[in-house]
Design a protein around this motif. Structure first.
Motif, PDB file in Angstrom:
ATOM      1  N   PRO A  80      -4.152  10.901   1.212  1.00  9.26           N
ATOM      2  CA  PRO A  80      -5.239   9.963   1.502  1.00  9.26           C
ATOM      3  C   PRO A  80      -4.714   8.706   2.194  1.00  9.26           C
ATOM      4  CG  PRO A  80      -4.583   9.771  -0.795  1.00  9.26           C
ATOM      5  CD  PRO A  80      -3.796  10.928  -0.225  1.00  9.26           C
ATOM      6  N   THR A  81      -5.607   7.967   2.812  1.00  4.44           N
ATOM      7  CA  THR A  81      -5.233   6.684   3.390  1.00  4.44           C
ATOM      8  C   THR A  81      -5.256   5.623   2.288  1.00  4.44           C
ATOM      9  OG1 THR A  81      -7.509   6.027   3.920  1.00  4.44           O
ATOM     10  CG2 THR A  81      -6.333   7.374   5.557  1.00  4.44           C
ATOM     11  N   TYR A  82      -4.639   4.483   2.575  1.00  2.00           N
ATOM     12  CA  TYR A  82      -4.705   3.381   1.617  1.00  2.00           C
ATOM     13  C   TYR A  82      -6.169   3.042   1.334  1.00  2.00           C
ATOM     14  CZ  TYR A  82       0.160   2.468   3.193  1.00  2.00           C
ATOM     15  OH  TYR A  82       1.489   2.567   3.523  1.00  2.00           O
ATOM     16  N   GLN A  83      -6.995   3.077   2.379  1.00  2.00           N
ATOM     17  CA  GLN A  83      -8.405   2.726   2.225  1.00  2.00           C
ATOM     18  C   GLN A  83      -9.134   3.733   1.355  1.00  2.00           C
ATOM     19  OE1 GLN A  83      -9.391   2.366   6.438  1.00  2.00           O
ATOM     20  NE2 GLN A  83      -9.403   0.125   6.270  1.00  2.00           N
ATOM     21  N   GLU A  84      -8.786   5.007   1.501  1.00  2.00           N
ATOM     22  CA  GLU A  84      -9.405   6.026   0.660  1.00  2.00           C
ATOM     23  C   GLU A  84      -9.015   5.849  -0.810  1.00  2.00           C
ATOM     24  OE1 GLU A  84     -10.083  10.046   3.266  1.00  2.00           O
ATOM     25  OE2 GLU A  84      -7.989   9.512   2.838  1.00  2.00           O
ATOM     26  N   CYS A  85      -7.851   5.250  -1.025  1.00  2.00           N
ATOM     27  CA  CYS A  85      -7.414   4.981  -2.398  1.00  2.00           C
ATOM     28  C   CYS A  85      -8.072   3.725  -2.964  1.00  2.00           C
ATOM     29  CB  CYS A  85      -5.900   4.827  -2.442  1.00  2.00           C
ATOM     30  SG  CYS A  85      -4.986   6.343  -2.058  1.00  2.00           S
ATOM     31  N   GLY A  86      -8.862   3.036  -2.143  1.00  6.22           N
ATOM     32  CA  GLY A  86      -9.588   1.867  -2.623  1.00  6.22           C
ATOM     33  C   GLY A  86      -8.984   0.531  -2.230  1.00  6.22           C
ATOM     34  N   TYR A  87      -7.999   0.545  -1.312  1.00  6.31           N
ATOM     35  CA  TYR A  87      -7.331  -0.699  -0.909  1.00  6.31           C
ATOM     36  C   TYR A  87      -7.542  -0.914   0.585  1.00  6.31           C
ATOM     37  CZ  TYR A  87      -5.155   0.668  -5.286  1.00  6.31           C
ATOM     38  OH  TYR A  87      -4.955   1.090  -6.573  1.00  6.31           O
ATOM     39  N   ASP A  88      -8.173  -2.021   0.958  1.00 10.02           N
ATOM     40  CA  ASP A  88      -8.512  -2.283   2.356  1.00 10.02           C
ATOM     41  C   ASP A  88      -7.284  -2.811   3.100  1.00 10.02           C
ATOM     42  OD1 ASP A  88      -9.923  -2.506   4.675  1.00 10.02           O
ATOM     43  OD2 ASP A  88     -10.910  -4.407   4.131  1.00 10.02           O
ATOM     44  N   VAL A  89      -6.329  -1.924   3.320  1.00 10.26           N
ATOM     45  CA  VAL A  89      -5.074  -2.253   3.990  1.00 10.26           C
ATOM     46  C   VAL A  89      -4.806  -1.217   5.065  1.00 10.26           C
ATOM     47  CG1 VAL A  89      -2.587  -2.573   3.710  1.00 10.26           C
ATOM     48  CG2 VAL A  89      -4.149  -3.300   1.886  1.00 10.26           C
ATOM     49  N   VAL A  90      -4.461  -1.677   6.269  1.00  4.99           N
ATOM     50  CA  VAL A  90      -4.099  -0.789   7.379  1.00  4.99           C
ATOM     51  C   VAL A  90      -2.684  -1.124   7.816  1.00  4.99           C
ATOM     52  CG1 VAL A  90      -4.605  -0.097   9.753  1.00  4.99           C
ATOM     53  CG2 VAL A  90      -6.481  -0.522   8.159  1.00  4.99           C
ATOM     54  N   GLN A  91      -1.859  -0.101   8.016  1.00  3.89           N
ATOM     55  CA  GLN A  91      -0.465  -0.291   8.429  1.00  3.89           C
ATOM     56  C   GLN A  91      -0.132   0.698   9.550  1.00  3.89           C
ATOM     57  OE1 GLN A  91       2.370   0.778   5.429  1.00  3.89           O
ATOM     58  NE2 GLN A  91       4.159   0.240   6.675  1.00  3.89           N
ATOM     59  N   VAL A  92      -0.082   0.219  10.770  1.00  5.31           N
ATOM     60  CA  VAL A  92       0.292   1.038  11.923  1.00  5.31           C
ATOM     61  C   VAL A  92       1.292   0.238  12.742  1.00  5.31           C
ATOM     62  CG1 VAL A  92      -0.466   2.217  14.016  1.00  5.31           C
ATOM     63  CG2 VAL A  92      -1.932   2.233  11.994  1.00  5.31           C
ATOM     64  N   ASN A  93       2.395   0.858  13.109  1.00 10.44           N
ATOM     65  CA  ASN A  93       3.458   0.160  13.845  1.00 10.44           C
ATOM     66  C   ASN A  93       3.666   0.816  15.205  1.00 10.44           C
ATOM     67  OD1 ASN A  93       5.509  -1.731  14.220  1.00 10.44           O
ATOM     68  ND2 ASN A  93       7.079  -0.402  13.354  1.00 10.44           N
ATOM     69  N   SER A  94       3.427   0.057  16.271  1.00  3.36           N
ATOM     70  CA  SER A  94       3.702   0.541  17.627  1.00  3.36           C
ATOM     71  C   SER A  94       5.076   0.052  18.042  1.00  3.36           C
ATOM     72  CB  SER A  94       2.637   0.034  18.601  1.00  3.36           C
ATOM     73  OG  SER A  94       1.379   0.611  18.320  1.00  3.36           O
ATOM     74  N   ARG A  95       5.808   0.902  18.772  1.00  2.00           N
ATOM     75  CA  ARG A  95       7.198   0.589  19.137  1.00  2.00           C
ATOM     76  C   ARG A  95       7.339   0.564  20.646  1.00  2.00           C
ATOM     77  NH1 ARG A  95       7.269   4.724  15.343  1.00  2.00           N
ATOM     78  NH2 ARG A  95       8.009   4.175  13.262  1.00  2.00           N
ATOM     79  N   ALA A  96       7.685  -0.597  21.163  1.00  4.00           N
ATOM     80  CA  ALA A  96       7.726  -0.796  22.611  1.00  4.00           C
ATOM     81  C   ALA A  96       9.128  -1.167  23.081  1.00  4.00           C
ATOM     82  CB  ALA A  96       6.736  -1.887  23.014  1.00  4.00           C
TER      83      ALA A  96
END
Length: 351
Positions: free
Chosen positions: A267-283
């Motif tokens: 599940p995503t963090y949000q599906e677990c009930g926590y409004d947190v998004v973590q995505v890292n783009s690498r440039a």
């Protein structure tokens, strides 16, 4: 195991092709008078040198500052393959040379890159998480400190534990942390980077207190968690595909807004009930003030290399979440991300 063997093979091959041995914590490498590589005409190559690009560019080696331990890094493997392809197809006389400047959660390398001369001969690895550290610690590598050449990959964050861990869900982990504040340990590569911020946001959302432990590299974290020396980890999805496949780790949740294709059952963090998004783009970026013609030329070269069938074949079994963006698109991404982090900092500072 197949992915691991492919990674090791690619690393061995690309290290041999990179033109020069890795430089550890050193200054600019000396010029190399290596002979020009014969062009590979078996694949299309549509790069056009801008009219205002210096005619002799590059006339010496290009330094690629990498601010972490490069051992086992899929990003470095991929970058090396791209750099060698560019050298081959453009007929460069000189190589791109890895200059490893690890330490202080990336600070040493990013500071060196931000303060380097903007002459087109220094480039560096810049994940969006770098901006979090820059804001939180008032460091010089802010959003406008670089000209962003291209984005290579984008990876959602992930919380994972050892395969034999008693924690089966993210809720299990956080409930244990709530019951024993500061006892349950979680490994990150930087307590003030993307992983550290995600952990702090999860702590705030769940009312818990985890023992966040910074390591020098994801490889060290995985070893510590797999060996039972650390309870959990917060890394990027691409970092743990092989150890999950090998049965040494299990995934509790991912940080993307939608479930990861690699771990569709998590599940995503949000599906677990926590409004947190973590995505890292690498440039890949150059110091601000670098000649726009050089930035555009390098962006076009990396794009052509990324689209090259032989490069794509070499990375087919390497766990990479490819997300190529050219100069204008990635420049906008980083500036928007910087503004978003600034807004978050002004409302909920993480230091």
């Amino acid at each position: 195991m197949k992915r691991l063997m492919a990674m090791l093979l690619a690393l061995t091959l690309s290290a041999g092709m990179f033109g020069c041995a890795d430089v550890q914590n050193g200054d600019n490498p000396q010029e190399s008078e290596s002979s020009q590589v014969a062009l590979d005409t078996s694949t299309s190559w549509d790069v056009v040198r801008p009219d205002n690009l210096p005619a002799d560019y590059p006339n010496t080696e290009i330094r690629f500052i990498y601010p972490f331990n490069s051992s086992g890094s899929t990003t470095v493997i991929y970058f090396r393959l791209l750099a060698e392809k560019i050298k081959q197809m453009e007929g460069w006389k000189y190589s791109v040379v890895l200059n490893q400047r690890e330490g202080a959660g990336g600070d040493i390398g990013w500071t060196a890159a931000a303060e380097a001369e903007a002459d087109g001969y220094t480039i560096t690895f810049t994940p969006t998480s770098m901006l979090i550290k820059a804001i939180g610690e008032s460091r010089p590598y802010t959003g406008d400190a670089f000209e962003y050449i291209c984005n290579l990959t984008s990876s959602p964050g992930v919380i994972a534990v050892a395969a034999n861990s008693p924690y089966e869900t993210l809720e299990d982990l956080l409930q244990a942390a709530q019951a024993s504040p500061g006892v349950v340990s979680i490994g990150v590569t930087s307590s003030t980077g993307g992983e550290g911020l995600a952990v702090m946001q999860l702590e705030k959302a769940s009312g818990t207190d985890l023992n966040m432990v910074p390591f020098n590299s994801g490889t060290e974290i995985i070893a510590a968690v797999s060996g039972g020396h650390c309870d959990a980890l917060c890394l990027n999805v691409g970092d743990i595909i092989t150890p999950v496949e090998d049965g040494s780790l299990k995934v509790l949740a991912v940080g993307s807004e939608e479930r990861s294709a690699e771990f569709p059952d998590a599940p995503t963090y949000q599906e677990c009930g926590y409004d947190v998004v973590q995505v890292n783009s690498r440039a890949i970026a150059a110091p601000a003030g670098t000649d726009p013609a050089i930035v555009q030329y390098l962006s076009d070269c990396f794009k052509a290399a990324a689209n090259s069938p032989d490069v794509q074949q070499q990375i087919a079994d390497i766990p990479l979440e490819l997300d190529f963006m050219s100069h204008e698109e990635v420049q906008a991404l980083f500036m928007d991300s910087y503004e978003e982090y600034l807004t978050l900092w002004n409302t909920s500072p993480w230091m």
